[in-house]
Design a protein around this motif. Sequence first.
Motif, short mmCIF file in Angstrom:
data_model
loop_
_atom_site.label_atom_id
_atom_site.label_comp_id
_atom_site.label_asym_id
_atom_site.label_seq_id
_atom_site.Cartn_x
_atom_site.Cartn_y
_atom_site.Cartn_z
N SER A 349 0.86 -1.18 0.00
CA SER A 349 0.00 0.00 0.00
C SER A 349 0.90 1.22 0.00
N GLU A 350 0.31 2.35 -0.32
CA GLU A 350 1.05 3.60 -0.31
C GLU A 350 0.76 4.33 0.99
N VAL A 351 1.82 4.79 1.65
CA VAL A 351 1.69 5.43 2.95
C VAL A 351 2.04 6.91 2.82
N SER A 352 1.11 7.74 3.26
CA SER A 352 1.38 9.17 3.41
C SER A 352 1.52 9.44 4.91
N PHE A 353 2.65 9.99 5.29
CA PHE A 353 2.90 10.18 6.72
C PHE A 353 3.53 11.53 6.98
N THR A 354 3.15 12.10 8.11
CA THR A 354 3.74 13.36 8.58
C THR A 354 4.36 13.11 9.94
N TRP A 396 2.73 21.22 16.68
CA TRP A 396 2.61 20.82 18.09
C TRP A 396 1.31 20.05 18.30
N SER A 397 0.26 20.48 17.64
CA SER A 397 -1.05 19.84 17.83
C SER A 397 -1.13 18.47 17.17
N LEU A 398 -0.21 18.16 16.25
CA LEU A 398 -0.25 16.85 15.59
C LEU A 398 -0.14 15.72 16.59
N LEU A 399 0.60 15.93 17.70
CA LEU A 399 0.80 14.88 18.68
C LEU A 399 -0.38 14.70 19.62
N VAL A 400 -1.40 15.56 19.52
CA VAL A 400 -2.56 15.46 20.40
C VAL A 400 -3.58 14.52 19.78
N PRO A 401 -3.91 13.40 20.42
CA PRO A 401 -4.90 12.48 19.84
C PRO A 401 -6.21 13.19 19.55
N GLY A 402 -6.78 12.90 18.39
CA GLY A 402 -8.06 13.46 18.02
C GLY A 402 -7.99 14.82 17.36
N SER A 403 -6.79 15.39 17.19
CA SER A 403 -6.70 16.72 16.58
C SER A 403 -7.19 16.68 15.13
N PRO A 404 -7.94 17.68 14.73
CA PRO A 404 -8.40 17.72 13.33
C PRO A 404 -7.23 18.03 12.40
N PRO A 405 -7.35 17.66 11.13
CA PRO A 405 -6.27 17.93 10.16
C PRO A 405 -6.02 19.43 10.02
N ARG A 406 -4.75 19.77 9.89
CA ARG A 406 -4.36 21.15 9.66
C ARG A 406 -3.47 21.21 8.41
N ALA A 408 -0.55 22.31 7.89
CA ALA A 408 0.85 21.91 8.06
C ALA A 408 1.02 20.40 7.97
N PHE A 409 -0.02 19.64 8.32
CA PHE A 409 0.09 18.18 8.24
C PHE A 409 0.32 17.75 6.79
N ASP A 410 -0.38 18.40 5.85
CA ASP A 410 -0.21 18.06 4.44
C ASP A 410 1.06 18.67 3.86
N ASP A 411 1.42 19.85 4.33
CA ASP A 411 2.60 20.52 3.77
C ASP A 411 3.87 19.72 4.00
N PHE A 412 3.94 18.98 5.10
CA PHE A 412 5.17 18.26 5.42
C PHE A 412 4.97 16.74 5.40
N ALA A 413 4.03 16.30 4.59
CA ALA A 413 3.78 14.86 4.44
C ALA A 413 4.74 14.27 3.42
N HIS A 414 5.02 13.00 3.57
CA HIS A 414 5.86 12.25 2.63
C HIS A 414 5.11 11.00 2.22
N ILE A 415 5.39 10.53 1.02
CA ILE A 415 4.71 9.35 0.48
C ILE A 415 5.75 8.29 0.14
N VAL A 416 5.55 7.09 0.69
CA VAL A 416 6.45 5.96 0.43
C VAL A 416 5.62 4.68 0.37
N PRO A 417 6.14 3.63 -0.26
CA PRO A 417 5.46 2.33 -0.18
C PRO A 417 5.49 1.81 1.26
N SER A 418 4.52 0.99 1.60
CA SER A 418 4.43 0.49 2.97
C SER A 418 5.65 -0.35 3.35
#
Length: 842
Positions: A349-354, A396-406, A408-418
């Motif tokens: 699968s393809e993984v997008s991760f920040t 900073w908010s990315l580490l808070v469980p349940g935080s809505p997408p912002r 910055a999450f997409d701006d610094f995302a990377h895509i790699v195979p699983s």
Amino acid sequence: MGFNRDLQPTAAIRGHLQFTHSGLVTATYFITALGYGLRNAADKFDVKLAHHALINNLPNGSLLLGIQARQNTLDVLSKMVEGVDLDECVDYADEVFASYERVRAISPQTRIYLISIPVGTASTSGISALSRMWRGSTTTIDATAVSRAELDSYEEEANEILSRIGGDFEPVPVPAAMFQWLWEHYLARGAVGDPVAPTRAGALDDATAAVFKSAALDEGARADSQRRVRPSFVPVIKVVQPDTGYRPSYQAMLTPRSFPYSGMAFPGGSEFLNVIDGLGGAVTVDWGMRISTKPADQVLKSNEVNLRRLGEQMDQRDQEVSFAQNTLMSKAQMLGEYNQHFEVNGGESEVSFTTVIAVGGPSHDETMDAVNTLRRRYKRFQVEMVTPVGAQVDLWSLLVPGSPPRRAFDDFAHIVPSDMWAGFVPFTTSQIGDDSGPVIGLNLLSGHFEPIHFGIMEAALHDLSASFAVTGELGSGKSYFLKLMAVLVHDMGGQFLAIDRSQVGEWEHFASAIDDAVVIDLANPSVSLDPLRLFDPRVAGERALDSVLPLLDLSPTSGTGAVISNLLSPKGIAEHHITSLLDLYRVVCRLRDEPGALDEYSDLASRLGTIVERVPVLFDPSLAPIRLDAAATVVRSHKLALPTAEELTTPHLYNRLPLTKRLGTALYELVGVTAREAFLSDNGRFGLLVGDEAHHFTQTQVGASVTSDFSRDGRKHLAAIGLASHDPATDFQGAAHNLIPNRFVFRQRDETLARNSLEWLGVDLEEAPYLLQALREETSPPVGAGRQVPEERRGEMFMRDALSRIGRGKVLGPARTDRAEAITSTPSVAPRTARREPEVIR
């Protein structure tokens, strides 16, 4: 500079289920990290496969966390006393009490791993009511508006996800109070007020909900500046909790801008999250990773579209002379390789991760120093880390469980195979040792200085062997470690027998600090090791044969060997009333003198006659049989002539052994056999046999049997054996190699012996050749003109625990001053007049 409620998304909590203002419902679990450390590549690939299954089955929006926090000193001490009755073990109670200040001064840390997965959305009416109630109060409420059926549906969804992931990571639901602990940790990261880690089971179970404190997040730390500075120019957050009175926390968020173009080789080059450990100082470093995945069929369709677009662009520029054509060609080639990867690997699968690495400290300077250190470390791995200005609070908010997408999450995302993502292996640990038991040292590999527990007396309860073996050069700490384990066993209510080969009598001196200690001198004894008097009549003859046949240089199948075997059979013993070896000698002499006696009786009488007067410990009937009922027994064998390991393993040298060395070997083995009979019995007391000359227990038939019995059956009878040697390749063979799980390697500067030691430990030097230099030159290295090891570097070692995890640590020694002095000092440098002398039996 005000508190933004949007940073804390929780509207309500029910156990490990979190209901957010946006309507999202998440389930959060503790994750058990997989052993990694210095294990070989095959084991590391198994860890990668577990992560591959994890990432391919996590729902989009899942959050992975690695949280660094201080260990609670009381939690460490509570693990030390598990299974020990302190009312009965007063000495150990004193040791635990003395350990308090030492553990607190070391301030060990740990890393808590969590996973938060979305499991559904709450009903609009229910969540809006909850939101309205929350906005009217700063206190989180119970999710009473959610029906039992809805809660069950969320639980079923979470269980379905966990079932697909598998049980490698042993997820455990967090208590409701964990959300509060996590929030308070984020607000005080690295500063005063940062809560200790909830590592003890049930540490947070007393809370039923979470109460979130308010705080001000000052991006750019503008309040510290005399002039107003735009926050976009300063990549730091000053977190202030006005209601607590604590000093603020200065935090910076790092995120990868790029990874190596050529890829990251696994293992050894892809585990980029391991870089953050071991910074030292007062800073705390957490990491968080938000992920989403796309199945292979969708990736292939997307690749077709992208390839078509590239083709159109290339057609439009086919007549253009510029670098753009080459760039498009390169992109097309890369896209083709990427597409082929998914075509060949159907389960991909393809993984997008920040990824966000959060650094917190008590001051701006300390935090930025740590940030710069991390950047330099990552640069060596060709990973560019940035601290985006103006996006610090969002990250900073990315580490808070349940935080809505912002954004910055997409701006610094990377895509790699699983498959490539799995090579990051974020959920790994370098932990070594046991879950409980006395603290024998500190973990140096993880960088957190976690205490190493060695539950030597609790191993049987976990169906594990408590036996251990030690190797290292002279002066590296082998004897120190053996004495440490012996005194811990004694203090916890067990008993030990140690064979002292040193000329200065270091174990005899050590025994002076032990209550109820007995010292036995085999050269001038007043106790007997006669196996016919020591052991039960049903096995006494067999035990005697094991010792006497090699002593007399007899084979059990020879004529003379068959004669003595018949005499020492149960029938022969009863017929001739043989109760001691002296009786055996007298019976043989009587049978020799009878008319028509076999020549074998004359031969046997001659052989026995050569040792009757020389070995009173076997033939003197006036000596009382040895009794191993003392808490500590030291058997001095320094005046016995013993063969070398080469003489024991080389047939022609063994056949030419002089009688004195055969006598020494027989007595050495008899001590081990006696300890086996005493300790491998259900007497309710733990027994430890300590031997500093391992080859005498591993290279002879009787010694190998003793080692095997302790290793195999010790866990059933509360017993263990501890052996030490200079060369494990020669001495730790058979049972000592295959059955003793706990292994310790101290400094070894000789290259051959160092190589043998690491291979015995389980290290593949072809995969990790640098460890050979680490053992030879960087393990308790002597420095200066006097070639002395600095105090702070003493006791460094490599360790393999009962679960085959390999790591690096430092032995601490006893926390009690008197115990530490007794272990460290020797008779030549420390007077014994101030201590109670042990009972010496000579």
